[in-house]
Write an enzyme that holds these catalytic residues in place. Structure first.
Site, mmCIF file in Angstrom:
data_model
loop_
_atom_site.group_PDB
_atom_site.id
_atom_site.type_symbol
_atom_site.label_atom_id
_atom_site.label_comp_id
_atom_site.label_asym_id
_atom_site.label_seq_id
_atom_site.Cartn_x
_atom_site.Cartn_y
_atom_site.Cartn_z
ATOM 1 C CG HIS A 174 -1.965 -1.078 1.210
ATOM 2 N ND1 HIS A 174 -3.229 -0.943 0.698
ATOM 3 C CD2 HIS A 174 -1.892 -2.345 1.682
ATOM 4 C CE1 HIS A 174 -3.906 -2.074 0.850
ATOM 5 N NE2 HIS A 174 -3.105 -2.951 1.443
ATOM 6 C CG ASN A 216 -8.024 -4.235 0.875
ATOM 7 O OD1 ASN A 216 -7.309 -3.258 1.143
ATOM 8 N ND2 ASN A 216 -7.568 -5.480 0.899
ATOM 9 C CE1 TYR A 254 -2.345 -4.745 9.176
ATOM 10 C CE2 TYR A 254 -2.425 -2.527 8.315
ATOM 11 C CZ TYR A 254 -2.693 -3.874 8.176
ATOM 12 O OH TYR A 254 -3.292 -4.340 7.038
HETATM 13 FE FE1 HDD Z 1 -2.585 -4.803 5.409
HETATM 14 C C1 HDD Z 1 -1.144 -1.754 5.151
HETATM 15 C C2 HDD Z 1 -5.543 -3.498 4.249
HETATM 16 C C3 HDD Z 1 -3.990 -7.960 5.381
HETATM 17 C C4 HDD Z 1 0.130 -6.017 6.883
HETATM 18 N N1 HDD Z 1 -3.205 -2.991 4.801
HETATM 19 C C5 HDD Z 1 -2.451 -1.854 4.769
HETATM 20 C C6 HDD Z 1 -3.238 -0.770 4.276
HETATM 21 C C7 HDD Z 1 -4.479 -1.263 4.028
HETATM 22 C C8 HDD Z 1 -4.461 -2.660 4.367
HETATM 23 C C9 HDD Z 1 -5.664 -0.496 3.498
HETATM 24 C C10 HDD Z 1 -2.741 0.640 4.053
HETATM 25 C C11 HDD Z 1 -3.060 1.527 5.209
HETATM 26 C C12 HDD Z 1 -2.601 2.926 4.871
HETATM 27 O O1 HDD Z 1 -3.225 3.547 4.007
HETATM 28 O O2 HDD Z 1 -1.615 3.358 5.459
HETATM 29 N N2 HDD Z 1 -4.382 -5.583 4.838
HETATM 30 C C13 HDD Z 1 -5.483 -4.859 4.487
HETATM 31 C C14 HDD Z 1 -6.606 -5.755 4.396
HETATM 32 C C15 HDD Z 1 -6.169 -7.015 4.709
HETATM 33 C C16 HDD Z 1 -4.768 -6.901 5.001
HETATM 34 C C17 HDD Z 1 -8.020 -5.324 4.054
HETATM 35 C C18 HDD Z 1 -6.918 -8.300 4.768
HETATM 36 C C19 HDD Z 1 -8.186 -8.392 4.967
HETATM 37 N N3 HDD Z 1 -2.019 -6.641 5.985
HETATM 38 C C20 HDD Z 1 -2.751 -7.811 5.925
HETATM 39 C C21 HDD Z 1 -2.020 -8.876 6.555
HETATM 40 C C22 HDD Z 1 -0.847 -8.333 6.996
HETATM 41 C C23 HDD Z 1 -0.875 -6.930 6.629
HETATM 42 C C24 HDD Z 1 -2.499 -10.306 6.702
HETATM 43 C C25 HDD Z 1 0.291 -8.974 7.733
HETATM 44 C C26 HDD Z 1 0.226 -10.037 8.450
HETATM 45 N N4 HDD Z 1 -0.795 -4.026 5.861
HETATM 46 C C27 HDD Z 1 0.167 -4.712 6.520
HETATM 47 C C28 HDD Z 1 1.357 -3.859 6.893
HETATM 48 C C29 HDD Z 1 0.926 -2.444 6.365
HETATM 49 C C30 HDD Z 1 -0.417 -2.747 5.720
HETATM 50 C C31 HDD Z 1 2.643 -4.414 6.357
HETATM 51 C C32 HDD Z 1 1.893 -1.671 5.515
HETATM 52 C C33 HDD Z 1 1.827 -0.242 6.014
HETATM 53 C C34 HDD Z 1 1.081 -0.311 7.231
HETATM 54 O O3 HDD Z 1 0.678 -1.586 7.455
HETATM 55 O O4 HDD Z 1 0.825 0.592 7.973
HETATM 56 O O5 HDD Z 1 1.523 -3.823 8.260
#
Ligand code: HDD
Length: 712
Positions: free
Chosen positions: A87, A160, A374
């Site tokens: 993202h 999402n 997160y």
């Molecule tokens: Fe995630 C960012 C949505 C599964 C780990 N995720 C991130 C963002 C969104 C989502 C919208 C961007 C937020 C922003 O604008 O800063 N992610 C989802 C959805 C998931 C999902 C809807 C499943 C239903 N995500 C998911 C899993 C993991 C992560 C299973 C890890 C185990 N996601 C992350 C992260 C991020 C992230 C690596 C990257 C930047 C952040 O968190 O802040 O932690």
């Protein structure tokens, strides 16, 4: 050269903010708008010369003692922070949320119980796979993350634009993301799933098939961030004041309807305007066309937890709206653009673990893993446990705790009592009783074996993929087939393609056949649902009854063909008109603008009444086009591309005067008729017909791309 010692005039065209939300969020802004601003160092020393470094003589070397130069360069050297691992590409906006009626029956969350309260929000939309500077129009899932600054603290709904996910357990998230990101050896391709490693992984993960159907559909190439749905994806819990819990799925329903672009159009927009979505959101808000979504909830009473053929904890499943209707309970309005992209959109830190009393987690194993990821990500991205003190992340609710110190600490705690319990500080800060808003977790009964396994219902990987595919209109199905043909054609390894055809056969045999035709492959016969076996050490008591058939065979809500299609507010219309046609163009423009459309007149030169030149314009950034007269367009290849693209992308087209003769001259005579094609002089009848055609958004019935044809 004379030195400036007077302020420059502010040039912003931003409209003044008048609502409550602006006042509250202003608290977090670092406003340095004083009229008399002298340029200073970070220490406040006024700078007399910002152009020349300090040298030993006019032609001599620069002196190390030039701390003004060193400070400036050092700050610049460190201006980038690690981009989000997923993202990374995002656009944000401020706004507010208001509930329609108290939801006390289900939840005690304050912001969901007081219709008079406007809760400030910050929303960040994003793509998943691309880097920070990648195109907005990639085929990808869109992030839809909402931060609510409630009176009870921050609540983050990090969702999402697709209601399900690729995988069922956080354990495989790093594998999924490694596979979709540019390949490790050559860092290609950027922001695209059409490559070997992604499909290799997917072809070995049947649980991803439902999400693949969505990702290959036009949902993955939205027309606008303002025209897409949002979903919390996981099942969450509501808890009311009596401590009773129900399950809840969250939805965001855009009031402009759900619309997408054509794939060929998406690839062209990526070249012409890679900031297309970001610009669209920014301009709509600057123009006062504030994007709005209604918050929807699907409530499942606790007693119905095991009622459905799918597991509520499985994030690859949705609850069909036919089984549990979506109740619209409030509205979110985005009404202010960020002042500073980095400070707000880049530094905002979401976390599905940011909850308020009345909203709790479920045991969805994907959600559970996210709870760790997160805050861990924020730590490496923002560099300190104090990321919560960055203005955009700071709650509006007061914060009192014994967290101290750490990199970049902003708070100056004024006493030495930094532990609890204490008597020296009068016991403060003290634990809040539940009746005073103290948060507690829902006391879900729990006693079981430790296992690395999934419940039986998680093993149905295809029913809802089939449900989604069969609920699409014919053009939508064609687009899915074409997307799969495109993506799989990019692979070098035939075995990956073959495995994918094998999986698609379990979704829908006709779908698999039509994809396979492009590769001259046979579709294997489907014998029985392909499900993982239950691990041998699973207790028989844990094996849940599992039904193969979806309860719902077709769901209207899953097709964009059934979306809201009234009105043309904020639709973009391009009118090709030279000076001979300018009167007609001006009249048409006025009529469309009166209906809320955003209209540009395009001519070979930038004369009076013209907004853009043909050379700088392209029809892919418009929702509809009009052409006034045959001349001078017949002689411009750019004009032919402009019109042909609009026709291929199924847009409404008005041919004014004798413009329809262009189609004869260009060998497209049979194309000038058909849905969405309007002809005539700029009278009321033509204008009204054009408005109706634009409101319908796209006229897919016009598509005749041979690649869609099924083998006889
Ligand atoms: Fe995630 C960012 C949505 C599964 C780990 N995720 C991130 C963002 C969104 C989502 C919208 C961007 C937020 C922003 O604008 O800063 N992610 C989802 C959805 C998931 C999902 C809807 C499943 C239903 N995500 C998911 C899993 C993991 C992560 C299973 C890890 C185990 N996601 C992350 C992260 C991020 C992230 C690596 C990257 C930047 C952040 O968190 O802040 O932690």
């Amino acid at each position: 050269m004379a030195k400036r010692d007077t302020p420059r005039k502010r040039t912003s065209t931003r409209k003044p903010e008048s609502n409550e939300n602006a006042k509250t969020t202003d608290l977090r802004r670092n406003t340095t708008d004083a009229a008399d601003q002298r340029l200073t160092t970070d220490q406040g020393l006024p700078i007399n010369d910002n152009q020349n470094s300090l040298k030993a003589g006019l032609r001599g070397p620069t002196l190390l003692e030039d701390h003004i130069l060193r400070d400036k360069i050092m700050h610049f050297d460190h201006e980038r922070i690690p981009e989000r691992v997923v993202h990374a590409r995002g656009s944000g906006a401020h706004g507010y949320f208001q509930v329609y009626e108290p939801l006390a029956k289900w939840t005690k969350a304050g912001f969901l119980n007081d219709p008079a309260r406007r809760t400030p929000v910050f929303v960040r939309f994003s793509t998943v796979a691309g880097s920070r500077g990648s195109t907005d129009l990639a085929r990808d899932v869109r992030g839809f993350a909402v931060k609510f600054y409630t009176d009870e603290g921050i609540y983050d709904l990090v969702g999402n634009n697709i209601p399900v996910f690729f995988i069922q357990d956080a354990m495989t998230f790093p594998d999924l993301i490694h596979s979709v990101k540019p390949e490790a050896h050559n860092e290609m391709p950027q922001a695209a799933s059409a490559h070997e490693t992604f499909w290799d992984f997917i072809s070995l993960m049947p649980e991803s098939m439902h999400m693949i159907m969505w990702a290959m559909s036009d949902r993955a190439i939205p027309r606008s961030l303002r025209m897409m749905e949002g979903f919390g994806v996981h099942t969450f819990r509501f808890v009311n004041a009596k401590g009773e819990s129900s399950f809840v799925k969250f939805h965001w329903k855009p009031l402009l309807g759900v619309h997408s672009v054509a794939w060929d159009e998406a690839t062209k927009i990526s070249g012409k305007d890679p900031d297309f979505h970001r610009r669209d959101l920014w301009e709509a808000i600057e123009n006062g066309d504030y994007p709005e979504w209604e918050l929807g909830v699907q409530i499942v009473p606790a007693k119905d937890e095991h009622k459905y053929p799918f597991d509520l904890l499985d994030p690859t499943k949705l609850i069909p709206e036919e089984l549990v209707p979506v109740q619209r309970v409030g509205k979110m309005t985005l009404n202010r653009n960020p002042d500073n992209f980095f400070a707000e959109t880049e530094q905002v830190a979401f976390d599905p673990g940011h909850l308020v009393p009345g909203i709790d987690l479920s045991n969805d194993p994907l959600l559970q893993g996210r709870l760790f990821s997160y805050p861990d990500t924020q730590l490496s991205r923002l560099g300190s446990v104090n990321f919560n003190e960055i203005p955009i992340n700071r709650p509006l609710a007061p914060v009192h705790n014994n967290h101290r110190d750490g990199h970049m600490r902003q708070t100056i705690n004024k006493n030495h009592i930094n532990y609890e319990p204490n008597s020296l500080g009068g016991g403060c800060p003290f634990q809040a009783a539940m009746k005073n808003g103290g948060s507690t977790s829902f006391p879900e009964p729990m006693e079981d074996m430790k296992v690395r396994a999934k419940s039986e219902k998680f093993m149905d990987h295809f029913s809802q993929a089939t449900l989604f595919y069969r609920s699409q209109s014919t053009p939508e199905q064609n687009h899915i087939i074409n997307a799969l043909r495109f993506e799989l054609a990019k692979l070098d390894t035939a075995a990956v393609r073959e495995r994918m055809i094998g999986l698609l056969a379990y979704v829908d045999h006709d779908l698999a056949t039509r994809v396979a035709e492009a590769f001259d492959l046979e579709v294997p016969a489907v014998v029985e649902p392909l499900n993982h076996s239950i691990p041998a050490d699973t207790s028989p008591d844990d094996v849940q009854p599992y039904e193969e058939k979806p309860v719902v065979e077709r769901s209207e809500a899953l097709s964009m063909a059934n979306t809201f299609k009234e009105g043309i507010r904020t639709r973009r219309v391009g009118i090709l008109a030279d000076m001979d046609g300018i009167r007609d163009a001006t009249a048409l423009k006025a009529a469309l603008e009166a209906e809320g459309a955003m209209v540009k007149v395009i001519a070979p030169t930038l004369a009076k009444g013209v907004d853009q030149t043909l050379m700088t314009s392209t029809s892919v950034v418009f929702d509809a086009i009009a052409v006034v007269n045959q001349e001078p367009w017949l002689h411009y290849p750019d004009a032919k591309d402009f019109v042909c693209d609009a026709h291929r992308h199924a847009k409404a087209i008005a041919l004014i005067g004798n413009a329809d003769q262009l189609f004869d001259a260009w060998g497209m005579a049979e194309d000038k008729e058909g849905p969405g094609m309007v002809h005539g002089r700029t009278g009321k009848a033509v204008i009204n017909a054009f408005i109706d055609a634009i409101a319908a958004h796209r006229h897919w019935a016009r598509e005749k791309d041979p690649v869609y044809a099924t083998k006889a």
